[in-house]
Design an enzyme around this catalytic site. Structure first.
Site, PDB file in Angstrom:
ATOM      1  N   GLU A  76      15.103  -3.618  13.112  1.00 35.70           N
ATOM      2  CA  GLU A  76      16.300  -4.042  13.847  1.00 35.70           C
ATOM      3  C   GLU A  76      15.937  -5.085  14.898  1.00 35.70           C
ATOM      4  O   GLU A  76      14.772  -5.259  15.247  1.00 35.70           O
ATOM      5  CB  GLU A  76      16.984  -2.852  14.521  1.00 35.70           C
ATOM      6  N   GLU A  89      12.092  -5.197  15.956  1.00 38.19           N
ATOM      7  CA  GLU A  89      11.323  -3.994  15.629  1.00 38.19           C
ATOM      8  C   GLU A  89      11.009  -3.945  14.135  1.00 38.19           C
ATOM      9  O   GLU A  89      11.834  -4.312  13.298  1.00 38.19           O
ATOM     10  CB  GLU A  89      12.104  -2.739  16.041  1.00 38.19           C
ATOM     11  N   ASN A 138      17.046  -5.988  18.800  1.00 39.98           N
ATOM     12  CA  ASN A 138      17.766  -5.594  20.021  1.00 39.98           C
ATOM     13  C   ASN A 138      17.888  -6.817  20.926  1.00 39.98           C
ATOM     14  O   ASN A 138      16.888  -7.266  21.494  1.00 39.98           O
ATOM     15  CB  ASN A 138      17.015  -4.473  20.749  1.00 39.98           C
ATOM     16  N   ARG A 176      18.372  -7.760  23.902  1.00 37.60           N
ATOM     17  CA  ARG A 176      18.420  -7.413  25.331  1.00 37.60           C
ATOM     18  C   ARG A 176      17.018  -7.058  25.805  1.00 37.60           C
ATOM     19  O   ARG A 176      16.096  -6.932  25.006  1.00 37.60           O
ATOM     20  CB  ARG A 176      19.349  -6.213  25.560  1.00 37.60           C
TER      21      ARG A 176
END
Length: 301
Positions: A54, A40, A56, A58
């Site tokens: 960040e 992101e 993530n 997943r």
């Protein structure tokens, strides 16, 4: 992001977006991460610069946005990769990169470019949150959810009729996705779908509020930023139009009907057992007149 998701990011030039993608690929390679993930960024449109936010590691809840754009089934893709099939050999990936299924040439994901999507996707999260109170979570029973999928819009829900959202659960219980040839087409399709949606129960939900947001000039013109929603909430500039006494009246009628149905069931059960105590004049009088208490916007009626 926690209300709407969309793609591709039409405000970002394609060249800049490619830089963001390549930076994300280098990041995952440098840390040795293999698997589905989302990098992101925050994007400054005025300066055409992006900043890492960040990673993530997943599959995220909004992954159908990516699937609608790429026509690639991400959960199925994960299973195929786990089974040992190279990413460049999977038909959906080859099609996304403009290569034929029969073509066995490798794909260099750091250099080869995919076929840029020809559609736009907009998604709305359906939550048990009160938009009039800063989107604070609510809990309670859900009696009914009315939603009709169409060619350009579909949705899924984790709670059915006579279900509930308890106070320790995640507030999101549904997701609606719309697509169109342009951002405007996708926006109109999502608005139409949400207007026809109905959630009945004890919880609050932001569906009507979302429709108002989608119709704002700032959203239509795509001039929104990370402070947009907070500013609207603080200024209370998005207000749903209703008469509070109408709301109280219909709520009272609804609860009265539920109470009468419950009493009817008790009477029928007693008759089945041969118990006639509930057929007294006093019992019937209690069915004709009884108090109903309604609490709305901090006032009891």
């Amino acid at each position: 992001q926690k209300i709407f998701e969309e793609g591709p990011p039409s405000i970002v030039p394609k060249e800049t977006f490619l830089e963001m993608e390549r930076a994300a690929q280098r990041l995952t390679q440098n840390i040795g991460y293999i698997g589905a993930g989302t990098v992101e960024y925050l994007y400054n449109a005025a300066e055409n610069k992006f900043f890492f936010l960040e990673l993530n590691p997943r599959l995220q809840v909004e992954h159908p946005v990516t699937e609608e754009l790429t026509q690639v089934n991400l959960p199925a893709l994960q299973l195929q990769v786990c089974s040992g099939i190279p990413l460049s050999n999977i038909p959906q990936i080859r099609k996304f990169y403009g290569k034929a299924d029969s073509d066995t040439s490798p794909i260099d994901f750091m250099k080869d470019n995919y076929v840029y999507p020809t559609r736009h996707v907009l998604a709305a999260r359906i939550t048990a949150e009160n938009p009039d109170d800063g989107f604070k979570p609510t809990s309670g029973r859900i009696d009914r959810i009315k939603f009709q999928s169409s060619v350009s819009c579909w949705g899924y829900f984790s709670v059915g009729a006579n279900g509930a959202i308890h106070e320790y659960a995640d507030s999101q219980f549904g997701h609606v996705f719309a697509h169109g040839a342009t951002r405007e087409e996708a926006r109109k399709a999502l608005m139409l779908s949400l207007r026809n949606m109905d959630v009945v129960g004890d919880i609050r939900n932001p569906v009507e509020y979302l429709v108002e947001l989608l119709g704002m000039n700032s959203f239509i013109g795509n001039t929104i930023d990370t402070a947009w929603l907070d500013g609207l909430i603080k200024a209370k500039s998005v207000a749903l139009k209703y008469d509070k006494f109408d709301v109280v009246f219909y709520a009272a009628v609804f609860r009265a009907m539920k109470s009468l149905k419950s009493k009817d069931a008790e009477i029928l059960a007693s008759l089945g057992k041969g118990q006639l105590g509930l057929l007294s004049a006093t019992a019937f009088a209690a069915l004709n007149a009884f108090p109903v208490e309604i609490a709305f916007e901090g006032t009891k009626y």
